[in-house]
Design a protein around this motif. Structure first.
Motif, PDB file in Angstrom:
ATOM      1  N   TRP A   1      20.573  -0.768  17.555  1.00  0.00           N
ATOM      2  CA  TRP A   1      22.244  -0.889  17.092  1.00  0.00           C
ATOM      3  C   TRP A   1      22.542  -2.113  15.808  1.00  0.00           C
ATOM      4  CZ3 TRP A   1      24.862  -5.697  16.579  1.00  0.00           C
ATOM      5  CH2 TRP A   1      26.865  -5.438  17.397  1.00  0.00           C
ATOM      6  N   ALA A   2      23.570  -1.785  14.899  1.00  0.00           N
ATOM      7  CA  ALA A   2      23.680  -2.420  13.597  1.00  0.00           C
ATOM      8  C   ALA A   2      23.098  -1.575  12.539  1.00  0.00           C
ATOM      9  CB  ALA A   2      23.066  -3.899  14.125  1.00  0.00           C
ATOM     10  N   THR A   3      22.351  -0.806  12.311  1.00  0.00           N
ATOM     11  CA  THR A   3      21.326   0.119  11.351  1.00  0.00           C
ATOM     12  C   THR A   3      22.361   0.389  10.393  1.00  0.00           C
ATOM     13  OG1 THR A   3      19.385  -0.309  12.960  1.00  0.00           O
ATOM     14  CG2 THR A   3      19.622   1.619  10.566  1.00  0.00           C
ATOM     15  N   ALA A   4      22.581  -0.068   9.067  1.00  0.00           N
ATOM     16  CA  ALA A   4      23.525   0.417   8.245  1.00  0.00           C
ATOM     17  C   ALA A   4      22.795   0.695   7.524  1.00  0.00           C
ATOM     18  CB  ALA A   4      24.300  -0.278   8.673  1.00  0.00           C
ATOM     19  N   PRO A   5      23.688   1.317   5.816  1.00  0.00           N
ATOM     20  CA  PRO A   5      23.190   0.826   4.895  1.00  0.00           C
ATOM     21  C   PRO A   5      22.937  -0.728   3.949  1.00  0.00           C
ATOM     22  CG  PRO A   5      24.675   2.924   5.306  1.00  0.00           C
ATOM     23  CD  PRO A   5      24.921   1.816   5.710  1.00  0.00           C
ATOM     24  N   PRO A   6      21.773  -0.793   3.000  1.00  0.00           N
ATOM     25  CA  PRO A   6      21.673  -1.945   2.313  1.00  0.00           C
ATOM     26  C   PRO A   6      23.343  -2.298   2.350  1.00  0.00           C
ATOM     27  CG  PRO A   6      19.803  -0.767   2.189  1.00  0.00           C
ATOM     28  CD  PRO A   6      20.828   0.505   2.653  1.00  0.00           C
ATOM     29  N   GLY A   7      24.174  -3.706   2.604  1.00  0.00           N
ATOM     30  CA  GLY A   7      25.038  -4.217   2.145  1.00  0.00           C
ATOM     31  C   GLY A   7      25.952  -3.581   2.242  1.00  0.00           C
ATOM     32  N   THR A   8      26.267  -3.337   4.131  1.00  0.00           N
ATOM     33  CA  THR A   8      27.514  -2.962   4.136  1.00  0.00           C
ATOM     34  C   THR A   8      27.879  -4.140   5.418  1.00  0.00           C
ATOM     35  OG1 THR A   8      26.131  -1.406   5.333  1.00  0.00           O
ATOM     36  CG2 THR A   8      27.631  -0.530   3.660  1.00  0.00           C
ATOM     37  N   HIS A   9      28.989  -4.072   5.916  1.00  0.00           N
ATOM     38  CA  HIS A   9      28.853  -5.746   6.537  1.00  0.00           C
ATOM     39  C   HIS A   9      29.871  -4.923   7.865  1.00  0.00           C
ATOM     40  CE1 HIS A   9      27.835  -8.920   3.560  1.00  0.00           C
ATOM     41  NE2 HIS A   9      28.400  -7.938   3.201  1.00  0.00           N
ATOM     42  N   ASN A  10      30.190  -3.740   7.660  1.00  0.00           N
ATOM     43  CA  ASN A  10      31.475  -2.716   9.239  1.00  0.00           C
ATOM     44  C   ASN A  10      30.563  -1.777   8.939  1.00  0.00           C
ATOM     45  OD1 ASN A  10      33.233  -3.590  10.718  1.00  0.00           O
ATOM     46  ND2 ASN A  10      34.439  -3.055  10.041  1.00  0.00           N
TER      47      ASN A  10
ATOM     48  N   ASN B   1      28.083   0.889  11.237  1.00  0.00           N
ATOM     49  CA  ASN B   1      27.442   0.983  11.909  1.00  0.00           C
ATOM     50  C   ASN B   1      26.819   2.279  12.613  1.00  0.00           C
ATOM     51  OD1 ASN B   1      25.993   0.635  15.279  1.00  0.00           O
ATOM     52  ND2 ASN B   1      26.577  -1.256  15.156  1.00  0.00           N
ATOM     53  N   THR B   2      25.380   2.710  11.970  1.00  0.00           N
ATOM     54  CA  THR B   2      25.630   4.211  12.083  1.00  0.00           C
ATOM     55  C   THR B   2      25.436   4.586  13.139  1.00  0.00           C
ATOM     56  OG1 THR B   2      23.221   3.450  11.368  1.00  0.00           O
ATOM     57  CG2 THR B   2      24.689   4.516   9.933  1.00  0.00           C
ATOM     58  N   MET B   3      24.810   3.950  14.148  1.00  0.00           N
ATOM     59  CA  MET B   3      24.284   3.905  15.799  1.00  0.00           C
ATOM     60  C   MET B   3      25.096   4.144  16.829  1.00  0.00           C
ATOM     61  SD  MET B   3      21.064   4.969  15.002  1.00  0.00           S
ATOM     62  CE  MET B   3      20.453   5.425  17.265  1.00  0.00           C
ATOM     63  N   GLY B   4      26.828   3.532  16.433  1.00  0.00           N
ATOM     64  CA  GLY B   4      27.693   3.363  17.344  1.00  0.00           C
ATOM     65  C   GLY B   4      27.898   2.173  17.763  1.00  0.00           C
TER      66      GLY B   4
ATOM     67  N   TRP C   1      21.875   7.057  31.019  1.00  0.00           N
ATOM     68  CA  TRP C   1      23.634   6.678  29.995  1.00  0.00           C
ATOM     69  C   TRP C   1      23.424   7.831  28.895  1.00  0.00           C
ATOM     70  CZ3 TRP C   1      21.891   2.118  26.102  1.00  0.00           C
ATOM     71  CH2 TRP C   1      23.526   2.559  25.180  1.00  0.00           C
ATOM     72  N   ALA C   2      24.212   8.918  29.352  1.00  0.00           N
ATOM     73  CA  ALA C   2      24.007  10.038  27.690  1.00  0.00           C
ATOM     74  C   ALA C   2      25.155   9.185  26.747  1.00  0.00           C
ATOM     75  CB  ALA C   2      25.266  10.737  28.792  1.00  0.00           C
ATOM     76  N   MET C   3      24.516   9.414  25.837  1.00  0.00           N
ATOM     77  CA  MET C   3      24.425   8.936  24.219  1.00  0.00           C
ATOM     78  C   MET C   3      24.795  10.147  23.359  1.00  0.00           C
ATOM     79  SD  MET C   3      22.319   5.821  24.111  1.00  0.00           S
ATOM     80  CE  MET C   3      21.138   6.774  23.443  1.00  0.00           C
ATOM     81  N   GLY C   4      26.173   9.885  22.309  1.00  0.00           N
ATOM     82  CA  GLY C   4      26.332  11.336  21.232  1.00  0.00           C
ATOM     83  C   GLY C   4      26.500  10.295  20.055  1.00  0.00           C
ATOM     84  N   GLY C   5      27.377   9.168  20.208  1.00  0.00           N
ATOM     85  CA  GLY C   5      28.034   8.461  18.941  1.00  0.00           C
ATOM     86  C   GLY C   5      27.450   7.993  18.151  1.00  0.00           C
ATOM     87  N   TYR C   6      25.965   7.890  17.874  1.00  0.00           N
ATOM     88  CA  TYR C   6      24.898   7.697  17.045  1.00  0.00           C
ATOM     89  C   TYR C   6      24.836   9.170  15.602  1.00  0.00           C
ATOM     90  CZ  TYR C   6      21.737  10.747  19.976  1.00  0.00           C
ATOM     91  OH  TYR C   6      21.302  12.199  20.160  1.00  0.00           O
ATOM     92  N   SER C   7      24.557   8.893  14.555  1.00  0.00           N
ATOM     93  CA  SER C   7      24.463   9.380  13.779  1.00  0.00           C
ATOM     94  C   SER C   7      22.634   9.616  13.673  1.00  0.00           C
ATOM     95  CB  SER C   7      24.104   8.639  12.351  1.00  0.00           C
ATOM     96  OG  SER C   7      23.589   9.827  10.739  1.00  0.00           O
ATOM     97  N   ASP C   8      23.185  11.406  14.077  1.00  0.00           N
ATOM     98  CA  ASP C   8      21.196  12.121  14.197  1.00  0.00           C
ATOM     99  C   ASP C   8      20.873  12.431  13.002  1.00  0.00           C
ATOM    100  OD1 ASP C   8      23.458  14.093  13.861  1.00  0.00           O
ATOM    101  OD2 ASP C   8      21.994  15.521  14.887  1.00  0.00           O
ATOM    102  N   ASP C   9      21.782  12.788  11.951  1.00  0.00           N
ATOM    103  CA  ASP C   9      21.089  12.926  10.948  1.00  0.00           C
ATOM    104  C   ASP C   9      20.049  11.449  10.524  1.00  0.00           C
ATOM    105  OD1 ASP C   9      22.124  15.059  10.149  1.00  0.00           O
ATOM    106  OD2 ASP C   9      24.007  14.083   9.329  1.00  0.00           O
ATOM    107  N   LEU C  10      20.668  10.183  10.599  1.00  0.00           N
ATOM    108  CA  LEU C  10      19.899   8.820  10.474  1.00  0.00           C
ATOM    109  C   LEU C  10      18.607   8.944  11.671  1.00  0.00           C
ATOM    110  CD1 LEU C  10      20.280   5.865   9.358  1.00  0.00           C
ATOM    111  CD2 LEU C  10      20.335   5.630  11.279  1.00  0.00           C
ATOM    112  N   LEU C  11      18.600   8.724  12.387  1.00  0.00           N
ATOM    113  CA  LEU C  11      17.257   9.008  13.652  1.00  0.00           C
ATOM    114  C   LEU C  11      16.724   9.921  13.614  1.00  0.00           C
ATOM    115  CD1 LEU C  11      16.351   8.519  15.964  1.00  0.00           C
ATOM    116  CD2 LEU C  11      18.548   9.952  16.935  1.00  0.00           C
TER     117      LEU C  11
END
Length: 493
Positions: free
Chosen positions: A189-198, A200-203, A302-312
């Protein structure tokens, strides 16, 4: 991800400890029925060692090393218990339920109705288009990232027919599991491109994703294999061809457009989506199998799907290395859907797409998928035939009739038309498939020991919350005898 048959002799049975045998017997003999499990099936997201909107800083040292804070809210909770990882037998049972070997398929498709589209006769606990076994299971836990791939050889038409077969569950887990890295991937959670503030690529929902003590069961699908196989099937039995959506003309296969061959155009993006939907159907079954298995075992799923699978997978190494998969650098002008294009994990999974390390061009890709049926040892091969070796699904006489029938074999013109089509797509768009990512990992399930204190604090019920089933309340007593039982505390303490 190879489907080349493993012709080694059947393994020797392993000896289970009394505790292992009792655990496996519990789910096969004493667990709730499917209908009983469905009646109580719930997503239980809060596990031992988890947190929920505490408003306090926390360091995700096990993954991203970020210091994060989820804003305080009305469901503020911090587990009083430390993480409690799943045992080997718990993980083995869930892995088997998700997509483990269960025998031999029926293959009850008429030869005149495209029986040859099946890429394997080896059965698994989930259905798959063309039975292509194009979905692998990655297991992420405290000891790292592991690949569960128990193979395509079968010991019996129905693998687990009784207690004498229980050993196979642990055998497949031990022999079919390969450790890829010794630590969890660097996503959270909170993995995101540098410099961003809002961002969340993992949802927003995934605050406890990839947390210590959890086991993340991640189906990873080679959509490209289904795509190529579906193209061959469409050309041989469907009569429609791929059509360039920009020109509304055939995609390189003009010479075969005539009555009795290819007759109706099908836009490339719609065809790509069809292959993706075939993949989604299988993965959905994998995740549902995990949920049902965990419901019978008293675990949280816990079924999960709201994340960026490309990033993962690793498409953005400047943000996170993820699982380290390789991606094709595409010309943006030739990438109409702006999709990331995964080529697979070197040495582990060579995605069926081109161009790539293993499949540099259309011909290499198509002929590989064709040969999955007919190479030595395969199910449609006259030499060392899989069905003869594994004793099913057909009688010897029926099998020989199938192998000799002309419609069992893909005509040369279909192979050439598929090669020309894919060569056109690669030349025009830079990759085949062109409009979808050929590798997907979008839907998964994280499993953990539930923290009942959370539900005792917030949820309705009598002496226990309504979601606390008998198998959950007795889980530590049944599955971890002699260990500390965090559930044996006064309710609403």
């Amino acid at each position: 991800m190879t489907l080349a048959p493993n012709t080694s002799r059947a393994p020797e049975p392993i000896t289970l400890t009394p505790e292992e045998h009792a655990a496996i017997a519990r789910v096969f003999e004493g667990a709730p029925s499917v209908f009983g499990a469905l009646s109580t099936l719930r997503t239980r997201r809060i596990g031992l060692g988890y947190r929920s909107e505490t408003g306090e800083d926390e360091s995700f040292d096990w993954s991203s090393h970020l210091v994060v804070r989820q804003r305080e809210g009305p469901l503020s909770f911090e587990s009083a218990s430390g993480p409690r990882p799943l045992s080997e037998v718990e993980e083995a049972l869930i892995a088997w339920a998700s997509l483990g070997p269960n025998g031999i398929i029926t293959a009850d498709i008429p030869v005149q109705g495209d029986l040859s589209s099946l890429l394997s006769w080896a059965g698994r606990t989930v259905p798959a288009s063309s039975n292509d076994q194009a979905v692998d299971l990655f297991i992420i836990n405290d000891s790292g990232v592991h690949l569960y791939r128990p193979g395509t050889e079968r010991m019996a038409p129905v693998e687990i027919a009784g207690p004498d077969d229980y050993w196979k569950v642990l055998h497949w887990y031990r022999a079919g599991r390969t450790t890829l890295t010794p630590k969890r991937p660097d996503v959270a959670w909170a993995t995101a491109p540098p410099g961003t503030h809002n961002v969340n690529t993992m949802g927003a929902l995934q605050y406890n994703a990839n947390r210590p003590g959890s086991t993340w069961f991640l189906p990873v699908g080679d959509v490209g294999l289904e795509w190529v196989n579906l193209l061959l099937s469409s050309y041989q039995f469907g009569g429609f061809y791929l059509q360039d959506p920009e020109t509304n003309k055939p995609a390189g296969c003009e010479q075969w457009i005539r009555p009795g061959f290819l007759e109706v155009g099908f836009p490339i993006p719609i065809f790509d989506e069809l292959a993706l939907m075939q993949h989604v159907t299988e993965v959905a079954c994998v995740v549902q199998n995990i949920r049902l298995a965990c419901e019978t075992m008293g675990l949280g799923a816990w079924a999960m799907g709201g994340y960026s699978d490309d990033l993962l997978l690793g498409a953005y190494p400047e943000v996170a290395a993820g699982l380290g998969f390789a991606f094709l650098e595409r010309d943006p002008a030739r990438n109409p859907s702006k999709t990331a294009t995964c080529q697979g994990l070197p040495g582990v999974l060579d995605a069926r797409m081109a161009p790539s390390r293993r499949f540099p061009n259309a011909e290499a890709l198509v002929r590989h998928v064709v040969e999955l049926r007919y190479q030595r040892g395969a199910h449609l091969s006259p030499t060392d035939n899989w069905g003869e070796r594994n004793k099913g699904p057909f009688t010897g006489e029926t099998r020989e009739a199938i192998l000799q029938h002309p419609r069992t074999h893909i005509p040369d013109w279909v192979v050439e038309a598929a090669i020309d089509t894919i060569a056109y797509i690669i030349d025009k768009y830079g990759s085949a498939p062109s409009h979808i990512n050929p590798v997907r990992a979008k839907f998964s399930a994280q499993v953990h020991h539930v923290d009942l204190d959370y539900y005792r604090k917030f949820h309705t019920g009598g002496e226990e919350p309504y979601m606390a089933t008998p198998q959950l309340l007795s889980h530590f007593r049944d599955w971890h005898p002699g260990s500390n039982d965090p559930y044996q505390r006064a309710p609403h303490a």
